[in-house]
Design a protein around this motif. Sequence first.
Motif, short mmCIF file in Angstrom:
data_model
loop_
_atom_site.label_atom_id
_atom_site.label_comp_id
_atom_site.label_asym_id
_atom_site.label_seq_id
_atom_site.Cartn_x
_atom_site.Cartn_y
_atom_site.Cartn_z
N ILE A 5 127.81 114.45 109.01
CA ILE A 5 126.37 115.25 108.66
C ILE A 5 126.36 116.29 109.58
N PHE A 6 126.50 116.42 111.14
CA PHE A 6 126.47 117.23 112.00
C PHE A 6 127.54 118.15 111.84
N CYS A 7 128.39 117.85 111.71
CA CYS A 7 129.50 118.85 111.49
C CYS A 7 129.30 119.68 110.13
N LYS A 8 128.72 119.14 109.18
CA LYS A 8 128.26 119.88 108.22
C LYS A 8 127.11 121.03 108.55
N ILE A 9 126.22 120.57 109.25
CA ILE A 9 125.21 121.26 109.86
C ILE A 9 125.69 122.42 110.69
N ILE A 10 126.67 122.06 111.48
CA ILE A 10 127.41 123.04 112.32
C ILE A 10 128.07 124.12 111.60
N PHE A 28 119.49 122.21 117.25
CA PHE A 28 118.70 122.54 116.07
C PHE A 28 117.62 121.30 116.20
N LYS A 29 116.65 121.70 115.38
CA LYS A 29 115.50 120.64 115.21
C LYS A 29 115.78 119.21 114.77
N ASP A 30 115.25 118.20 115.37
CA ASP A 30 115.43 117.03 114.65
C ASP A 30 114.65 116.81 113.27
N ILE A 31 115.15 116.42 112.48
CA ILE A 31 114.35 116.42 110.85
C ILE A 31 113.41 115.32 111.01
N ASN A 32 113.37 114.51 111.72
CA ASN A 32 112.24 113.32 111.78
C ASN A 32 111.61 113.38 113.33
N PRO A 33 110.87 114.37 113.68
CA PRO A 33 110.42 114.44 115.32
C PRO A 33 109.67 113.33 115.39
N VAL A 37 108.17 118.50 120.64
CA VAL A 37 109.42 119.28 120.81
C VAL A 37 110.24 118.15 120.80
N HIS A 38 111.27 118.28 119.70
CA HIS A 38 112.22 117.13 119.44
C HIS A 38 113.61 118.01 118.75
N PHE A 39 114.51 118.23 119.55
CA PHE A 39 115.69 118.81 119.22
C PHE A 39 116.84 118.28 119.64
N LEU A 40 117.96 118.53 119.02
CA LEU A 40 119.45 117.88 119.31
C LEU A 40 120.41 119.07 119.67
N VAL A 41 121.10 118.39 120.83
CA VAL A 41 122.04 119.72 121.27
C VAL A 41 123.62 118.87 121.18
N ILE A 86 120.88 110.17 125.47
CA ILE A 86 121.93 110.07 124.55
C ILE A 86 122.08 108.61 124.15
N ASN A 87 121.85 108.42 122.65
CA ASN A 87 121.97 107.06 122.21
C ASN A 87 123.48 106.90 121.92
N CYS A 88 124.25 105.98 122.08
CA CYS A 88 125.42 105.41 122.11
C CYS A 88 126.03 104.12 121.38
N THR A 95 122.83 106.44 115.39
CA THR A 95 122.73 106.36 113.83
C THR A 95 123.70 107.61 113.18
N VAL A 96 123.78 108.56 113.77
CA VAL A 96 124.90 109.64 113.52
C VAL A 96 125.99 109.67 114.43
N ASP A 97 127.25 109.42 113.95
CA ASP A 97 128.34 109.35 114.80
C ASP A 97 128.93 110.70 115.04
N VAL A 101 122.70 115.12 122.20
CA VAL A 101 121.52 114.92 123.20
C VAL A 101 120.10 115.11 122.54
N HIS A 102 119.43 114.15 122.63
CA HIS A 102 118.13 114.27 122.01
C HIS A 102 117.20 115.08 123.29
N VAL A 103 116.28 116.05 123.01
CA VAL A 103 115.38 116.40 123.56
C VAL A 103 113.94 116.41 123.11
P1 AMP Z 1 120.57 108.85 116.56
O1 AMP Z 1 119.87 107.62 116.25
O2 AMP Z 1 120.76 109.15 118.28
O3 AMP Z 1 121.85 108.84 116.27
O4 AMP Z 1 119.80 110.07 116.32
C1 AMP Z 1 120.03 110.82 115.09
C2 AMP Z 1 119.04 111.85 114.71
O5 AMP Z 1 119.48 112.71 113.90
C3 AMP Z 1 117.61 111.10 114.29
O6 AMP Z 1 116.79 111.52 115.17
C4 AMP Z 1 117.67 112.05 112.95
O7 AMP Z 1 116.13 112.18 112.58
C5 AMP Z 1 118.59 113.14 112.89
N1 AMP Z 1 118.97 113.85 111.93
C6 AMP Z 1 119.44 113.04 111.13
N2 AMP Z 1 120.00 114.16 109.86
C7 AMP Z 1 119.60 115.05 110.42
C8 AMP Z 1 119.58 116.55 109.90
N3 AMP Z 1 119.90 116.96 108.36
N4 AMP Z 1 118.81 117.44 110.26
C9 AMP Z 1 118.27 117.47 111.64
N5 AMP Z 1 118.29 116.03 112.12
C10 AMP Z 1 118.99 115.09 111.58
#
Ligand code: AMP
Length: 114
Positions: A5-10, A28-33, A37-41, A86-88, A95-97, A101-103
């Motif tokens: 999903i992140f490759c598709k976002i990129i 980009f901003k996390d979809i579930n903040p 402030v909650h974004f992903l790098v 960084i969740n690993c 949850t997303v492989d 980096v969450h901020v």
């Molecule tokens: P993690 O549990 O560390 O893998 O976090 C994955 C993060 O990706 C979660 O905080 C989700 O809310 C976020 N996320 C999943 N799908 C999307 C999306 N389409 N756009 C933005 N953030 C997303």
Amino acid sequence: MNDCIFCKIIAGEIPSAVIWEDGDVFAFKDINPQSPVHFLVVPKKHISNLMETDEKDEALLGKLLNTAQRLASQLGCEDRGARFVINCKSDGAQTVDHLHVHVLGGRKLGWPPG
Ligand code: AMP
């Protein structure tokens, strides 16, 4: 990677609230903040998780962190700080492989995590 999903976002195939993009990284901003402030790098190159990195990724990992702190500062977190996470893999609650980096900033966070 085809089903990431992140490759598709990129690639712009899935919409996102883009904060920053250059040749190596995408933010980009996390979809579930979880905070104001909650974004992903993320690296543009698909890397599944931090355990998949090694010495050859040192520059990219440094760039991820430097980008995270710079954007956090620009988004108002310079004085009060933020959390850089960084969740690993499964024990780390990833949850997303695709390495990310969450901020999290804009509020006082608790510690330790649950
Ligand atoms: P993690 O549990 O560390 O893998 O976090 C994955 C993060 O990706 C979660 O905080 C989700 O809310 C976020 N996320 C999943 N799908 C999307 C999306 N389409 N756009 C933005 N953030 C997303």
